[in-house]
Motif scaffolding. Sequence first.
Motif, short mmCIF file in Angstrom:
data_model
loop_
_atom_site.label_atom_id
_atom_site.label_comp_id
_atom_site.label_asym_id
_atom_site.label_seq_id
_atom_site.Cartn_x
_atom_site.Cartn_y
_atom_site.Cartn_z
N ILE A 88 -11.32 -32.51 57.93
CA ILE A 88 -11.10 -32.52 59.26
C ILE A 88 -12.15 -32.01 59.91
O ILE A 88 -12.71 -30.93 59.91
N TRP A 91 -14.97 -32.38 67.53
CA TRP A 91 -15.45 -33.43 68.64
C TRP A 91 -16.79 -33.42 68.95
O TRP A 91 -17.45 -34.05 69.73
N LYS A 115 -9.66 -36.76 59.13
CA LYS A 115 -9.17 -36.71 60.53
C LYS A 115 -10.13 -36.37 61.46
O LYS A 115 -10.71 -35.10 61.73
N PRO A 116 -10.49 -37.33 62.32
CA PRO A 116 -11.50 -36.87 63.47
C PRO A 116 -10.63 -36.22 64.50
O PRO A 116 -9.46 -35.96 64.49
N ALA A 117 -11.46 -35.50 65.40
CA ALA A 117 -10.72 -34.76 66.45
C ALA A 117 -10.06 -35.59 67.46
O ALA A 117 -10.48 -36.74 67.57
N GLU A 119 -9.78 -35.59 70.55
CA GLU A 119 -11.00 -35.90 71.47
C GLU A 119 -11.69 -37.03 71.39
O GLU A 119 -12.34 -37.60 72.27
N PHE A 147 -3.19 -35.42 66.09
CA PHE A 147 -3.27 -34.13 66.57
C PHE A 147 -3.46 -33.32 65.47
O PHE A 147 -3.16 -33.48 64.26
N GLY A 152 -3.44 -33.05 61.18
CA GLY A 152 -4.52 -32.23 60.50
C GLY A 152 -3.43 -31.24 59.61
O GLY A 152 -4.01 -31.26 58.57
N ALA A 153 -2.45 -30.77 60.29
CA ALA A 153 -1.76 -29.76 59.16
C ALA A 153 -1.14 -30.57 57.98
O ALA A 153 -1.00 -30.10 56.95
N PHE A 166 -13.36 -28.47 56.06
CA PHE A 166 -12.88 -28.22 57.48
C PHE A 166 -14.21 -27.94 58.43
O PHE A 166 -14.83 -26.93 57.87
N THR A 167 -14.46 -28.46 59.28
CA THR A 167 -15.14 -28.08 60.35
C THR A 167 -14.69 -27.84 61.62
O THR A 167 -13.97 -28.61 62.05
N GLY A 168 -14.61 -26.63 62.22
CA GLY A 168 -13.93 -26.42 63.75
C GLY A 168 -13.65 -25.04 63.79
O GLY A 168 -14.70 -24.21 63.47
N SER A 169 -12.86 -24.27 64.56
CA SER A 169 -12.65 -22.97 65.24
C SER A 169 -12.08 -22.13 64.01
O SER A 169 -11.50 -22.49 63.23
N THR A 172 -8.27 -22.17 63.48
CA THR A 172 -7.73 -23.41 62.75
C THR A 172 -8.16 -23.09 61.40
O THR A 172 -7.37 -23.35 60.59
N HIS A 175 -5.46 -21.14 59.52
CA HIS A 175 -4.26 -22.14 59.31
C HIS A 175 -4.73 -22.90 58.09
O HIS A 175 -3.85 -22.90 57.26
N ILE A 176 -5.98 -23.38 57.89
CA ILE A 176 -6.26 -24.32 56.95
C ILE A 176 -6.05 -23.48 55.53
O ILE A 176 -5.88 -23.88 54.29
P1 ADP Z 1 -11.90 -27.07 68.76
O1 ADP Z 1 -11.63 -25.77 69.35
O2 ADP Z 1 -13.64 -27.17 68.44
O3 ADP Z 1 -11.38 -28.20 69.07
P2 ADP Z 1 -10.21 -27.02 66.41
O4 ADP Z 1 -10.34 -26.10 65.19
O5 ADP Z 1 -9.12 -26.77 67.36
O6 ADP Z 1 -11.64 -26.71 67.09
O7 ADP Z 1 -10.26 -28.46 66.05
C1 ADP Z 1 -11.02 -29.04 64.98
C2 ADP Z 1 -10.34 -29.91 64.08
O8 ADP Z 1 -9.07 -29.29 63.50
C3 ADP Z 1 -9.71 -31.10 65.02
O9 ADP Z 1 -9.77 -32.40 64.22
C4 ADP Z 1 -8.43 -30.67 65.30
O10 ADP Z 1 -7.45 -31.94 65.51
C5 ADP Z 1 -8.19 -30.14 63.86
N1 ADP Z 1 -6.84 -29.01 63.81
C6 ADP Z 1 -6.49 -28.33 65.01
N2 ADP Z 1 -5.45 -27.60 64.76
C7 ADP Z 1 -5.04 -27.71 63.32
C8 ADP Z 1 -4.14 -27.38 62.32
N3 ADP Z 1 -3.20 -26.35 62.56
N4 ADP Z 1 -4.19 -27.70 61.06
C9 ADP Z 1 -5.15 -28.72 60.68
N5 ADP Z 1 -6.25 -29.23 61.45
C10 ADP Z 1 -6.03 -28.66 62.99
#
Ligand code: ADP
Length: 422
Positions: A88, A91, A115-117, A119, A147, A152-153, A166-169, A172, A175-176
């Motif tokens: 996951i 963007w 799963k790409p973002a 955006e 989404f 993603g979930a 996972f790379t992201g916030s 999130t 949650h992972i």
């Molecule tokens: P950003 O704030 O950089 O968009 P996110 O962590 O929201 O960071 O998004 C990074 C990735 O995680 C995206 O591909 C997004 O769709 C995905 N994502 C967001 N929420 C969830 C979730 N609850 N479970 C799995 N993947 C998620």
Amino acid sequence: MGPFTPFERQELILKFCDAIEANWDELCLLDTLEMGAPYGRSRREIIGRLRFCAGLATALHGETIATSVPGEAFAYTLKEPVGVVGAIIPWNGPLPATIWKLGPVLATGCALVLKPAEEASLTALRLGELLLDIGLPPGVINIVTGFGETAGAAIANHPDVDKVAFTGSNETGRHIVRASASNMKRLSLELGGKSPHIIFADADLEAAARSAAMGVFANSGQVCCAGTRVFIEKPIYDEFVARVAEIARHLKVGNGLDPATEIGPLVSGQQLDRVVGYLDIGKREGAEVLAGGGRLTEGALGKGFFVQPTVFANVGDSMRIATEEIFGPVLSAIPFTEFDEVVARANDTRFGLAAGVWTRDLSKAHRIAARIRAGSVWINCYNIFDAALPFGGYRESGYGRESGIQQLEEYMQVKAVTIQVG
Ligand code: ADP
């Protein structure tokens, strides 16, 4: 068709490199059209990383182990692909982020659901097409758009996914982690940061100022390891901050397709609101704006999500702009007086992704590298990435490593086989 042999995987990755080179302009264009970054990705980063993985595809092996009773038992380890990987990604760099996941998956022989973002999904889809074009059987690499809360979930919760990368916030990421408990998935998490960039008075100040500026402003600050807390030794503080502000004022912000552009827009209106919100917070907290400080609204820029590269001076360690990840072109300049003090303050964060240090004193550089609690320490440079180097976080910046041989290890199971011989 049986599983690919290491040799076949290596050949496939090298063919993939050729396909990417043949479609290079289109892939770079997709990235710019989707998230705005100035056109043009690094070939060394993309092709070099895949070739690194291709080389390792035939160099992954277990070990032989004598055991504590050598005459009686002999043992060895087998390395196996971990299975189905769910990736996951965010963007902020679609082409590099996708390649960072594809390389190790192809090298180790895992299967992938990526799963790409939402955006920025087109680059990953195009890479998936290229893999089919070069003969990868359908079903090995799967690009699933959607989404986060749904697609993603679903990946994060799925009982047949063996590992999530996972790379992201951070939000999130949490949650992972919770979702992984259902089937004890393996995880690697590359999350946010609030990285320190420390400038000692003995540094090459011209080079350090450029590095401190671009360590934050590159990609409009939408970089997980951005060096947003710039600690500057007191005697050079005023001069150094003035230099950085000067650089910020002269950066060319604009359309990513214009070759003169150095800094593109933010990815979305939501991100624009977030960053402008932090600019207001910084001003209310009493930080001094030395450059930028707002949205760019002149002419065509007013139609986009453009923010001025911003330098805040006299930032206190506990201000929100100095503690929270902004993910925008916002630099906090913070003065310090002593070595031990700056180490403590640099480490006083819940994150730990990266750090930069500028000094001409080698022993000081090594001493501080040992004491910084972060996965990457850049000395007299910043944001240098290499396929051979592990990259990842301490503390709330996540766990596991991306890149380097360490990443490939995380895509493999290790099995111990013991034979009684006595
Ligand atoms: P950003 O704030 O950089 O968009 P996110 O962590 O929201 O960071 O998004 C990074 C990735 O995680 C995206 O591909 C997004 O769709 C995905 N994502 C967001 N929420 C969830 C979730 N609850 N479970 C799995 N993947 C998620």
